[in-house]
Write an enzyme that holds these catalytic residues in place. Structure first.
Site, PDB file in Angstrom:
ATOM      1  N   GLY A  57       0.832  -1.195   0.000  1.00 22.29           N
ATOM      2  CA  GLY A  57       0.000   0.000   0.000  1.00 22.29           C
ATOM      3  C   GLY A  57       0.865   1.243   0.000  1.00 22.29           C
ATOM      4  O   GLY A  57       1.991   1.218   0.498  1.00 22.29           O
ATOM      5  N   LEU A  65       6.167   1.926   4.257  1.00 23.90           N
ATOM      6  CA  LEU A  65       7.313   2.260   3.403  1.00 23.90           C
ATOM      7  C   LEU A  65       8.015   3.538   3.872  1.00 23.90           C
ATOM      8  O   LEU A  65       9.165   3.769   3.514  1.00 23.90           O
ATOM      9  CB  LEU A  65       6.873   2.393   1.939  1.00 23.90           C
ATOM     10  CG  LEU A  65       6.415   1.073   1.290  1.00 23.90           C
ATOM     11  CD1 LEU A  65       5.909   1.327  -0.127  1.00 23.90           C
ATOM     12  CD2 LEU A  65       7.542   0.052   1.280  1.00 23.90           C
ATOM     13  N   GLU A  81      -3.559   3.069   4.953  1.00 23.76           N
ATOM     14  CA  GLU A  81      -3.314   4.072   3.905  1.00 23.76           C
ATOM     15  C   GLU A  81      -4.252   5.269   4.057  1.00 23.76           C
ATOM     16  O   GLU A  81      -3.844   6.410   3.844  1.00 23.76           O
ATOM     17  CB  GLU A  81      -3.462   3.451   2.510  1.00 23.76           C
ATOM     18  CG  GLU A  81      -2.541   2.266   2.219  1.00 23.76           C
ATOM     19  CD  GLU A  81      -1.087   2.513   2.556  1.00 23.76           C
ATOM     20  OE1 GLU A  81      -0.633   3.668   2.464  1.00 23.76           O
ATOM     21  OE2 GLU A  81      -0.391   1.562   2.938  1.00 23.76           O
TER      22      GLU A  81
HETATM   23 ZN    ZN Z   1       2.274   3.688   5.644  1.00 26.06          ZN
END
Ligand code: ZN
Length: 188
Positions: free
Chosen positions: A54, A103, A145
């Site tokens: 995501g 990330l 997200e």
């Molecule tokens: Zn994240």
């Protein structure tokens, strides 16, 4: 037909925490046009390359309510979702705890409680309104997200001590010129 260069996908640099751009509340998209479609495609390419499941637009420095996710397992065909202005329209009562990463927090993972089942309304890449009902990993991923769009990070669900520890480590890695951090910032 001659391929149009402008349509070629591009890898975008991912912003690593701590960074004020990850704490901003993002603007609604209202209409999914060619620019937003290109952003969605670039975000997907960036996410697959990372690799991740995501990615939210603020993580690539775009303060708009756009997310992409793909929670298909390795042996399954890709199942990308491109979502603009996602809204939770239903939430199940049951909470599920699972380990999450992000990330923007390379190599850091922590357990977070999320709703096990959700209904989401969004605009897809063709600017059509859609509604889906999802559960499991995909439900957790979409909630993670969507949080990004309001400047909420998964570490915000952790204790102050744990959050501080992770952010300090990331700050230290940045100062040490960590290769992942340098690559994300576009430094060769
Ligand atoms: Zn994240």
């Amino acid at each position: 037909m001659t391929p149009r260069i402008a349509d070629a996908m591009a890898l975008l640099p991912i912003i690593i925490a701590p960074d004020p751009r990850l704490k901003a509340v993002c603007e609604p998209v209202s209409e999914v046009d060619g620019t937003i479609r290109k952003l969605m495609d670039d975000m997907l390419e960036t996410m697959y390359f990372a690799p991740g499941i995501g990615l939210a637009a603020p993580q690539v420095g775009v303060p708009k309510r756009v997310i992409v996710v793909d929670c298909a397992r390795q042996e399954e065909p890709p199942a990308p979702l491109r979502m603009a202005d996602p809204e939770l329209i239903r939430v199940g009562d049951e909470e599920v705890c699972r380990e999450e990463g992000c990330l923007s927090f390379p190599e850091h993972f922590a357990e977070v409680d999320r709703r096990g089942r959700i209904g989401v309304r969004y605009r897809d890449e063709t600017d059509s309104e859609r509604e889906i009902e999802v559960e499991g990993l995909l439900a957790a991923c979409i909630q993670h997200e969507m949080d990004h769009l309001d400047g909420i990070l998964f570490v915000d669900y952790l204790s102050k001590i744990k959050r501080g520890m992770i952010l300090r480590k990331l700050g230290k890695a940045r100062r040490a010129g960590d290769p992942a951090e340098r690559a994300a910032a576009g430094v060769p």
